[in-house]
Design an enzyme around this catalytic site. Structure first.
Site, PDB file in Angstrom:
ATOM      1  CG  ASN A 100       1.968  19.493  70.706  1.00 48.87           C
ATOM      2  OD1 ASN A 100       2.801  18.594  70.761  1.00 48.87           O
ATOM      3  ND2 ASN A 100       1.266  19.883  71.748  1.00 48.87           N
ATOM      4  CG  HIS A 151       8.526  19.016  65.799  1.00 46.32           C
ATOM      5  ND1 HIS A 151       8.308  18.113  66.814  1.00 46.32           N
ATOM      6  CD2 HIS A 151       9.871  19.237  65.790  1.00 46.32           C
ATOM      7  CE1 HIS A 151       9.468  17.801  67.396  1.00 46.32           C
ATOM      8  NE2 HIS A 151      10.424  18.471  66.795  1.00 46.32           N
ATOM      9  CB  CYS A 160       8.140  24.786  42.348  1.00 43.98           C
ATOM     10  SG  CYS A 160       6.731  25.517  43.215  1.00 43.98           S
ATOM     11  CB  CYS A 176       2.835  22.372  44.108  1.00 49.15           C
ATOM     12  SG  CYS A 176       3.414  24.077  43.976  1.00 49.15           S
ATOM     13  CB  CYS A 194       5.389  23.522  39.949  1.00 50.89           C
ATOM     14  SG  CYS A 194       5.550  22.347  41.320  1.00 50.89           S
ATOM     15  N   GLY A 238       4.045  17.768  79.065  1.00 53.62           N
ATOM     16  CA  GLY A 238       3.458  16.754  78.186  1.00 53.62           C
ATOM     17  C   GLY A 238       4.375  16.276  77.090  1.00 53.62           C
ATOM     18  CB  THR A 239       7.535  16.787  75.829  1.00 50.90           C
ATOM     19  OG1 THR A 239       8.447  16.176  74.891  1.00 50.90           O
ATOM     20  CG2 THR A 239       8.326  17.509  76.908  1.00 50.90           C
ATOM     21  CB  SER A 240       8.247  11.174  75.703  1.00 53.97           C
ATOM     22  OG  SER A 240       8.526  11.515  74.368  1.00 53.97           O
ATOM     23  N   PRO A 292       1.969  13.191  83.677  1.00 51.89           N
ATOM     24  CG  PRO A 292       0.222  12.154  82.511  1.00 51.89           C
ATOM     25  CD  PRO A 292       1.166  13.320  82.457  1.00 51.89           C
TER      26      PRO A 292
HETATM   27  P1  OAD Z   1       5.207  11.789  73.080  1.00 49.80           P
HETATM   28  O1  OAD Z   1       4.040  11.028  72.561  1.00 49.80           O
HETATM   29  O2  OAD Z   1       6.560  11.200  72.864  1.00 49.80           O
HETATM   30  O3  OAD Z   1       5.041  12.019  74.647  1.00 49.80           O
HETATM   31  C1  OAD Z   1       3.816  12.444  75.166  1.00 49.80           C
HETATM   32  C2  OAD Z   1       4.023  12.658  76.636  1.00 49.80           C
HETATM   33  O4  OAD Z   1       2.814  13.220  77.136  1.00 49.80           O
HETATM   34  C3  OAD Z   1       4.317  11.407  77.456  1.00 49.80           C
HETATM   35  O5  OAD Z   1       5.437  11.638  78.282  1.00 49.80           O
HETATM   36  C4  OAD Z   1       3.043  11.208  78.283  1.00 49.80           C
HETATM   37  O6  OAD Z   1       3.310  10.671  79.582  1.00 49.80           O
HETATM   38  C5  OAD Z   1       2.561  12.623  78.398  1.00 49.80           C
HETATM   39  N1  OAD Z   1       1.120  12.800  78.637  1.00 49.80           N
HETATM   40  C6  OAD Z   1       0.086  12.003  78.317  1.00 49.80           C
HETATM   41  N2  OAD Z   1      -1.087  12.541  78.712  1.00 49.80           N
HETATM   42  C7  OAD Z   1      -0.788  13.734  79.290  1.00 49.80           C
HETATM   43  C8  OAD Z   1      -1.554  14.771  79.893  1.00 49.80           C
HETATM   44  N3  OAD Z   1      -2.889  14.700  79.969  1.00 49.80           N
HETATM   45  N4  OAD Z   1      -0.898  15.854  80.382  1.00 49.80           N
HETATM   46  C9  OAD Z   1       0.440  15.936  80.312  1.00 49.80           C
HETATM   47  N5  OAD Z   1       1.222  14.992  79.755  1.00 49.80           N
HETATM   48  C10 OAD Z   1       0.620  13.899  79.245  1.00 49.80           C
HETATM   49  O7  OAD Z   1       5.091  13.263  72.483  1.00 49.80           O
HETATM   50  P2  OAD Z   1       6.232  14.363  72.263  1.00 49.80           P
HETATM   51  O8  OAD Z   1       7.192  14.372  73.394  1.00 49.80           O
HETATM   52  O9  OAD Z   1       5.538  15.606  71.910  1.00 49.80           O
HETATM   53  O10 OAD Z   1       7.673  14.743  66.154  1.00 49.80           O
HETATM   54  O11 OAD Z   1       6.954  13.780  70.997  1.00 49.80           O
HETATM   55  C11 OAD Z   1       7.962  14.539  70.394  1.00 49.80           C
HETATM   56  C12 OAD Z   1       7.898  14.399  68.902  1.00 49.80           C
HETATM   57  O12 OAD Z   1       7.923  13.011  68.551  1.00 49.80           O
HETATM   58  C13 OAD Z   1       6.635  14.916  68.264  1.00 49.80           C
HETATM   59  O13 OAD Z   1       6.645  16.307  68.080  1.00 49.80           O
HETATM   60  C14 OAD Z   1       6.634  14.197  66.975  1.00 49.80           C
HETATM   61  C15 OAD Z   1       7.007  12.812  67.434  1.00 49.80           C
HETATM   62  O14 OAD Z   1       7.650  12.030  66.508  1.00 49.80           O
HETATM   63  C16 OAD Z   1       7.434  15.081  64.903  1.00 49.80           C
HETATM   64  O15 OAD Z   1       6.335  14.954  64.406  1.00 49.80           O
HETATM   65  C17 OAD Z   1       8.622  15.632  64.211  1.00 49.80           C
END
Ligand code: OAD
Length: 242
Positions: A100, A117, A129, A148, A151, A188-190, A215
């Site tokens: 995040n 990230h 620069c 910036c 520069c 909380g990550t996909s 969830p």
């Molecule tokens: P995603 O938006 O891909 O996934 C969010 C996840 O959070 C999903 O699996 C949801 O089911 C879950 N979710 C939703 N509500 C929740 C809750 N209350 N508690 C727990 N989980 C919950 O987000 P990221 O996996 O973080 O990259 O995405 C990875 C990267 O893709 C980000 O860091 C960003 C994006 O492009 C950059 O900015 C480089």
């Protein structure tokens, strides 16, 4: 698990590593990227979060980041952030790893997550620069795109865009923590964006117990899934770990 008792799997002793994604901040009001209300439903990543997009239209890219900065500035850390800060402060050998860019976890001492990230609150010179990154916490920037200070060239958000490498030091420490931990939490990550998602496999193949907190169960290969929101599950899980 809402309204029901949380059934936890056996939890090993030893170091803990936690990989966090956008879902951790959902309860704070920060939109996730994927899913029904995700940011990528309304915006195409290649139009906004790539070096080519910035080269083509820096103002458009900055308008999106400026809008997100304004939104996040009004958000507060939630019970999930507080639970992870408690874990970091109470259980030796805990490493928090965050995808995040919102800065919310860092606002709850003593949590100091490794930022894979970058941070939406930091900028750097797009022209390279030589000036290092700088912090700018103003919710809305007075000039878009910002410049910036050294520069006068274009500044960019100090975040990682698609096609770019991760900050080497943070990545090295995250990979080391994943390889050495006894317990790995994916919160909380996909688990689809690499290389961050690969930390789950790295930990599991090194022998860690892996638990997903989400969830919506993902395709990540983990040992256990705690299905529910991070802000509800983490306080109970952390209470069992400290
Ligand atoms: P995603 O938006 O891909 O996934 C969010 C996840 O959070 C999903 O699996 C949801 O089911 C879950 N979710 C939703 N509500 C929740 C809750 N209350 N508690 C727990 N989980 C919950 O987000 P990221 O996996 O973080 O990259 O995405 C990875 C990267 O893709 C980000 O860091 C960003 C994006 O492009 C950059 O900015 C480089």
């Amino acid at each position: 698990m809402v309204g029901r008792e949380l059934r936890l799997p056996p939890l090993p002793a030893g170091p803990v590593a936690v990989l966090c994604g956008a879902g951790l901040a959902a309860a704070s009001g920060v939109p996730t990227f994927r899913g029904p209300a995700g940011l990528w439903r309304r915006h195409r990543p290649e139009e906004l979060a790539t070096p080519a997009a910035f080269a083509r239209d820096p103002r458009l890219v900055w308008e999106w980041y400026d809008w997100r900065r304004g939104l996040i500035a009004g958000c507060r850390p939630n019970a999930g952030h507080r639970a992870l800060a408690r874990l970091a402060g109470s259980r030796p050998g805990t490493t928090l790893i965050s995808q995040n860019v919102d800065g919310l976890q860092e606002r709850v001492p003593p949590a100091r997550p490794l930022l894979l990230h970058g941070s939406i609150w930091r900028l750097r010179c797009a022209g390279g620069c030589g000036r290092g990154e700088w912090e700018d916490r103003r919710p809305r920037l007075p000039e878009l795109p910002p410049r910036c200070p050294d520069c006068g060239g274009l500044a960019r958000p100090a975040v990682v865009w698609f096609g770019e490498g991760l900050p080497a030091g943070s990545w090295r420490r995250a990979a080391a923590a994943a390889s050495a931990c006894a317990l790995f939490l994916a919160v909380g990550t996909s688990a689809v964006v690499q290389p961050a998602a690969g930390l789950i496999d790295l930990a599991r193949s090194a022998g860690a117990v892996t638990i997903e907190v989400n969830p919506e169960p993902t395709a990540a290969a983990v040992d256990h899934r705690l299905v529910g929101p991070a802000e509800e599950i983490l306080p109970a899980l952390v209470a069992a770990l400290v």
